[in-house]
Scaffold this motif. Structure first.
Motif, PDB file in Angstrom:
ATOM      1  N   LEU A 147      34.339 -30.658  32.694  1.00  0.00           N
ATOM      2  CA  LEU A 147      34.898 -30.791  31.347  1.00  0.00           C
ATOM      3  C   LEU A 147      35.124 -32.259  31.013  1.00  0.00           C
ATOM      4  O   LEU A 147      35.959 -32.604  30.191  1.00  0.00           O
ATOM      5  N   SER A 148      34.365 -33.119  31.659  1.00  0.00           N
ATOM      6  CA  SER A 148      34.485 -34.557  31.482  1.00  0.00           C
ATOM      7  C   SER A 148      34.264 -34.940  30.026  1.00  0.00           C
ATOM      8  O   SER A 148      33.278 -34.539  29.412  1.00  0.00           O
ATOM      9  N   LEU A 193      37.907 -33.390  34.662  1.00  0.00           N
ATOM     10  CA  LEU A 193      38.463 -33.590  33.326  1.00  0.00           C
ATOM     11  C   LEU A 193      38.585 -35.089  33.044  1.00  0.00           C
ATOM     12  O   LEU A 193      39.379 -35.501  32.208  1.00  0.00           O
ATOM     13  N   ALA A 200      38.906 -36.796  29.488  1.00  0.00           N
ATOM     14  CA  ALA A 200      39.125 -35.730  28.507  1.00  0.00           C
ATOM     15  C   ALA A 200      40.344 -36.025  27.641  1.00  0.00           C
ATOM     16  O   ALA A 200      41.293 -36.669  28.084  1.00  0.00           O
ATOM     17  N   LEU A 217      43.349 -34.409  26.332  1.00  0.00           N
ATOM     18  CA  LEU A 217      44.243 -33.274  26.503  1.00  0.00           C
ATOM     19  C   LEU A 217      45.592 -33.543  25.852  1.00  0.00           C
ATOM     20  O   LEU A 217      46.589 -32.924  26.197  1.00  0.00           O
ATOM     21  N   LEU A 253      41.316 -36.190  36.790  1.00  0.00           N
ATOM     22  CA  LEU A 253      41.863 -36.480  35.468  1.00  0.00           C
ATOM     23  C   LEU A 253      41.867 -37.989  35.219  1.00  0.00           C
ATOM     24  O   LEU A 253      42.650 -38.501  34.438  1.00  0.00           O
ATOM     25  N   ALA A 257      42.153 -39.617  31.710  1.00  0.00           N
ATOM     26  CA  ALA A 257      42.383 -38.561  30.716  1.00  0.00           C
ATOM     27  C   ALA A 257      43.579 -38.898  29.837  1.00  0.00           C
ATOM     28  O   ALA A 257      44.518 -39.570  30.269  1.00  0.00           O
TER      29      ALA A 257
END
Length: 127
Positions: free
Chosen positions: A33-34, A53, A56, A58, A73, A76
């Motif tokens: 989900l990069s 991620l 990402a 978020l 993450l 992120a």
């Protein structure tokens, strides 16, 4: 899905994320989900163990009770995210923006937080 989730702000993004997680489990691989735009997404209780991620968005997402153990993450944006009781054990949070995030009761043991921004984050009861 073999490619990363394309960044977009559409309402179908959460459906794409859940589809990627499901397919990844069936194929015995981690979810990629990069760079995904998951701003404000409801991922509470999601199993994102080992997911990528990195980069990402978020921000404002609900990740309460989510399993993010071993997740990438790196970089992120988790600004204002709800990570109440989330499992972040051994997660890579290098360079992540956790400003204003709710990390109450989160498991951060073994997590890497170098250069992460925790300004205004709530860490009450976090390990």
């Amino acid at each position: 899905m073999s490619d990363a989730i394309e960044p977009s702000g559409t309402a179908t993004q959460a459906t794409k994320v859940l589809a990627e997680i499901t397919v990844a489990k069936e194929e015995h691989r981690t979810a990629n989900l990069s760079g995904a735009n998951l701003n404000g997404a409801d991922l509470s209780g999601a199993n994102l163990n080992g997911a990528d991620l990195s980069g990402a968005d978020l921000s404002g997402a609900d990740l309460s009770g989510a399993d993010l153990s071993g997740a990438n993450l790196h970089g992120a944006d988790l600004n204002g995210a709800n990570l109440l009781d989330a499992n972040l054990r051994h997660a890579d949070l290098c360079g992540a923006n956790l400003s204003g995030a709710n990390l109450r009761g989160a498991n951060l043991s073994g997590a890497t937080l170098s250069t992460a921004s925790l300004y205004g984050a709530d860490l009450y009861g976090a390990d």
